[in-house]
Design an enzyme around this catalytic site. Structure first.
Site, PDB file in Angstrom:
ATOM      1  CE  LYS A  50       8.801  21.354 -43.990  1.00 26.38           C
ATOM      2  NZ  LYS A  50       8.596  19.941 -44.137  1.00 26.38           N
ATOM      3  N   GLY A  51       3.702  24.314 -40.980  1.00 28.33           N
ATOM      4  CA  GLY A  51       2.693  25.229 -40.473  1.00 28.33           C
ATOM      5  C   GLY A  51       1.691  24.590 -39.530  1.00 28.33           C
ATOM      6  CB  CYS A  52       0.577  21.211 -38.868  1.00 29.38           C
ATOM      7  SG  CYS A  52      -0.499  21.178 -40.296  1.00 29.38           S
ATOM      8  CD  GLN A  53      -0.046  23.351 -31.121  1.00 33.18           C
ATOM      9  OE1 GLN A  53      -1.168  23.706 -31.446  1.00 33.18           O
ATOM     10  NE2 GLN A  53       0.343  23.347 -29.871  1.00 33.18           N
ATOM     11  CB  SER A  54      -0.355  18.094 -34.668  1.00 34.42           C
ATOM     12  OG  SER A  54      -1.134  18.567 -33.604  1.00 34.42           O
TER      13      SER A  54
END
Length: 183
Positions: A50-54
């Site tokens: 969680k928290g990754c754009q990808s």
């Protein structure tokens, strides 16, 4: 296997070979291309960081008291970044990982040379790897949680139970004739 300090120093040395950040990005991309073997069956919502754009999937399992990470990403730079982290932390004990300060990432200038969204993703990757919950002494998960179970030395003779609380109460009540209270 190198110590964790030797592995971090190796990454720092590998990055110092390149003067230009475009060359460093190319190196990160190559690391991502070398990361393979992540099964499609593990590309689940629970494994997403969680928290990754990808989309970045991370799996951790315990083998002989050491955490073995596997990962994949749908973006080649991000795949290279998680590969870089795995090269340092996979094969380490849970305390080695959770007690490390990850300062080597700052020393290679990675955060400063990523877009804000990628830097946020890097922070999410680090946070996930550094804080893998260890439930040997008990714990409660209120949502999807990546955790290590059976990581303590007596797990083979005193296995851990992973179950919803109501099911645990039922198991205790059924197996011991107790009133089902969990204390």
């Amino acid at each position: 296997m190198k110590t964790i300090e030797e592995a971090k120093q190796q990454v720092i040395e590998d990055f110092s070979v390149y003067d230009d950040w475009l060359d460093k990005y190319e190196y990160i991309i190559e690391l991502g291309k070398e990361l393979s073997g992540y099964p499609d069956a593990l590309k689940t919502e629970e494994k997403l960081i969680k928290g990754c754009q990808s989309r970045v999937w991370l799996d951790a399992r315990l083998e002989d008291g050491k955490v073995v990470f596997a990962a994949d990403s749908d973006a080649i730079i991000t795949k290279g970044i998680i590969s870089l982290l795995i090269s340092v932390y996979s094969g380490r004990t849970p305390p080695e990982i959770s007690q490390d300060d990850f300062a080597w990432v700052d020393s290679i200038g990675l955060k400063e040379n990523l877009s804000p969204t990628r830097a946020g993703g890097l922070a999410a990757m680090i946070a996930t790897m550094a804080t893998l919950p260890k439930f040997a002494k008990g714990g409660i998960a209120y949502g999807p949680t990546l955790g290590l179970f059976g990581e303590y030395s007596n797990a083979s003779t005193n296995p851990e139970v992973v179950a919803p609380l109501d099911r645990l109460r039922s198991l205790i009540g059924e197996s011991s004739g107790a009133n089902g209270n969990v204390t």
